[in-house]
Scaffold this active site. Sequence first.
Site, PDB file in Angstrom:
ATOM      1  N   GLY A   7      10.063 -19.436  23.764  1.00 29.56           N
ATOM      2  CA  GLY A   7      10.174 -18.160  24.459  1.00 29.56           C
ATOM      3  C   GLY A   7       8.984 -17.271  24.176  1.00 29.56           C
ATOM      4  O   GLY A   7       8.208 -17.499  23.249  1.00 29.56           O
ATOM      5  N   THR A   8       8.836 -16.245  24.993  1.00 27.29           N
ATOM      6  CA  THR A   8       7.737 -15.297  24.867  1.00 27.29           C
ATOM      7  C   THR A   8       8.290 -13.886  24.849  1.00 27.29           C
ATOM      8  O   THR A   8       9.123 -13.528  25.688  1.00 27.29           O
ATOM      9  CB  THR A   8       6.749 -15.438  26.043  1.00 27.29           C
ATOM     10  OG1 THR A   8       6.266 -16.781  26.087  1.00 27.29           O
ATOM     11  CG2 THR A   8       5.571 -14.491  25.885  1.00 27.29           C
TER      12      THR A   8
ATOM     13  N   PHE B 257       5.005  -9.205  22.188  1.00 27.65           N
ATOM     14  CA  PHE B 257       3.766  -9.405  21.444  1.00 27.65           C
ATOM     15  C   PHE B 257       3.797 -10.692  20.618  1.00 27.65           C
ATOM     16  O   PHE B 257       2.981 -10.879  19.725  1.00 27.65           O
ATOM     17  CB  PHE B 257       3.496  -8.209  20.517  1.00 27.65           C
ATOM     18  CG  PHE B 257       4.586  -7.957  19.510  1.00 27.65           C
ATOM     19  CD1 PHE B 257       4.530  -8.531  18.250  1.00 27.65           C
ATOM     20  CD2 PHE B 257       5.664  -7.135  19.821  1.00 27.65           C
ATOM     21  CE1 PHE B 257       5.533  -8.298  17.329  1.00 27.65           C
ATOM     22  CE2 PHE B 257       6.663  -6.895  18.890  1.00 27.65           C
ATOM     23  CZ  PHE B 257       6.602  -7.480  17.639  1.00 27.65           C
TER      24      PHE B 257
ATOM     25  N   VAL C 234       7.397 -17.781  20.492  1.00 27.50           N
ATOM     26  CA  VAL C 234       8.240 -18.516  19.555  1.00 27.50           C
ATOM     27  C   VAL C 234       8.229 -19.990  19.931  1.00 27.50           C
ATOM     28  O   VAL C 234       8.474 -20.350  21.088  1.00 27.50           O
ATOM     29  CB  VAL C 234       9.684 -17.973  19.547  1.00 27.50           C
ATOM     30  CG1 VAL C 234      10.527 -18.747  18.534  1.00 27.50           C
ATOM     31  CG2 VAL C 234       9.702 -16.486  19.218  1.00 27.50           C
TER      32      VAL C 234
ATOM     33  N   LYS D  11       7.646 -18.003  14.923  1.00 23.88           N
ATOM     34  CA  LYS D  11       7.150 -16.884  15.735  1.00 23.88           C
ATOM     35  C   LYS D  11       5.671 -16.685  15.417  1.00 23.88           C
ATOM     36  O   LYS D  11       5.295 -16.546  14.252  1.00 23.88           O
ATOM     37  CB  LYS D  11       7.929 -15.609  15.429  1.00 23.88           C
ATOM     38  CG  LYS D  11       7.467 -14.395  16.244  1.00 23.88           C
ATOM     39  CD  LYS D  11       8.120 -13.099  15.786  1.00 23.88           C
ATOM     40  CE  LYS D  11       9.576 -13.033  16.139  1.00 23.88           C
ATOM     41  NZ  LYS D  11      10.138 -11.665  15.858  1.00 23.88           N
TER      42      LYS D  11
ATOM     43  N   ASP E 269      19.998  -2.578  18.024  1.00 24.41           N
ATOM     44  CA  ASP E 269      19.852  -3.241  19.325  1.00 24.41           C
ATOM     45  C   ASP E 269      20.818  -4.418  19.418  1.00 24.41           C
ATOM     46  O   ASP E 269      20.439  -5.521  19.818  1.00 24.41           O
ATOM     47  CB  ASP E 269      18.409  -3.710  19.528  1.00 24.41           C
ATOM     48  CG  ASP E 269      18.105  -4.034  20.995  1.00 24.41           C
ATOM     49  OD1 ASP E 269      18.821  -3.502  21.874  1.00 24.41           O
ATOM     50  OD2 ASP E 269      17.174  -4.813  21.253  1.00 24.41           O
TER      51      ASP E 269
END
EC number: 2.7.11.1
Length: 469
Positions: free
Chosen positions: A22-23, A26, A29, A44, A139
């Site tokens: 995934g992206t 900034f 991964v 990461k 979050d």
Amino acid sequence: MEESNRSSTVLFDKYNIGRLLGTGNFAKVYHGTEISTGDDVAIKVIKKDHVFKRRGMMEQIEREIAVMRLLRHPNVVELREVMATKKKIFFVMEYVNGGELFEMIDRDGKLPEDLARKYFQQLISAVDFCHSRGVFHRDIKPENLLLDGEGDLKVTDFGLSALMMPEGLGGRRGSSDDLLHTRCGTPAYVAPEVLRNKGYDGAMADIWSCGIVLYALLAGFLPFIDENVMTLYTKIFKAECEFPPWFSLESKELLSRLLVPDPEQRISMSEIKMIPWFRKNFTPSVAFSIDETIPSPPEPPTKKKKKDLNEKEDDGASPRSFNAFQFITSMSSGFDLSNLFEIKRKPKRMFTSKFPAKSVKERLETAAREMDMRVKHVKDCKMKLQRRTEGRKGRLSVTAEVFEVAPEVSVVEFCKTSGDTLEYYLFCEDDVRPALKDIVWSWQGDDDEDDVTTNDNVDTNDNKINNVS
């Protein structure tokens, strides 16, 4: 060729790095494999130039490392290692292969109540543990809740988390000590007091978000939905939502106490754990002590050399000395990646004094007894202090040792040996600081003007990894 199809590359001769998972904003991964064990990991990768270009990014990375170092819990994604080259920073984390809880809800809709309860129990266990370490996630949402191969929940993504430490440990004193002032998170999951942006209790805000997650698990959709943002905010401020007919009476009663606009009237963590609906088939998760995560390596055997006839045995009658290098590095703080490559086995606090070691030791013992601590002398300039009352994780025990830097300069080091880490920090800040202010010259980290510094004393051989970008 797409990055997700690239062949495996090797990082620091320890990890094979494979496909792109995934992206983020900034970071990227990747899936990885630890070479020595064959264990799956997630890696990461953050480019340093991205960090330095963006204001506050270094602070965010430092915060994420500090937060994840404190958290060792079966329902929290584990940070295993931090490494760096000249150009990149690498977080090696536990690999969780079951996907996001969001994907399950999106695919299957509402969950059976027993399964929803299980995930909620694990979420509360993890979040309560985080709060006990002074960490508020800020979050919490299904996208940040992962499922492992056993179907257990794992909390991840501490990029927005707030680490509440006492003054001198990153926190600030003032009229609103315990209030956070940064609006973080995703609107549909965020508590009303956070949206008002007037300061809020991080623990109570997380509890609201846990309530939103529980509703989504049971319903298959969110309680507050509207295409118009202002209308959405109004619904959140008033907690205007309807319970679907398949909700049980007990779950509705719990949600009615979780989704309360006034945080002072909202149910607390301890109260949640007493609710019969929550306690059904509840198996508490066992957290790992941060001191036990990586054992200290045994000292290598050394040959004893014959003592000179004039050499005295070290009977502990005089304080150990600090050399200049030890003194400077111990009293320095700031963002130094080299300090993050090793697991910190014991939380320590330290101060300097312009009084002789003997005087400091006597003052320290007097203050400890005034704080109703049990005092046991380990050796002449080292003592063990223990609280008489039980804390969150048993009785707090601390060692205090006096070192001599010069005849009129001493260093005192406190080290937690057992008990709760947050309780230990509060003991140092709220009890020890005021009691010893007359002999303290400087506390560790108090004189640092820059919150963020850079350091290149790390492995700079970027040829060890070529294909991760």
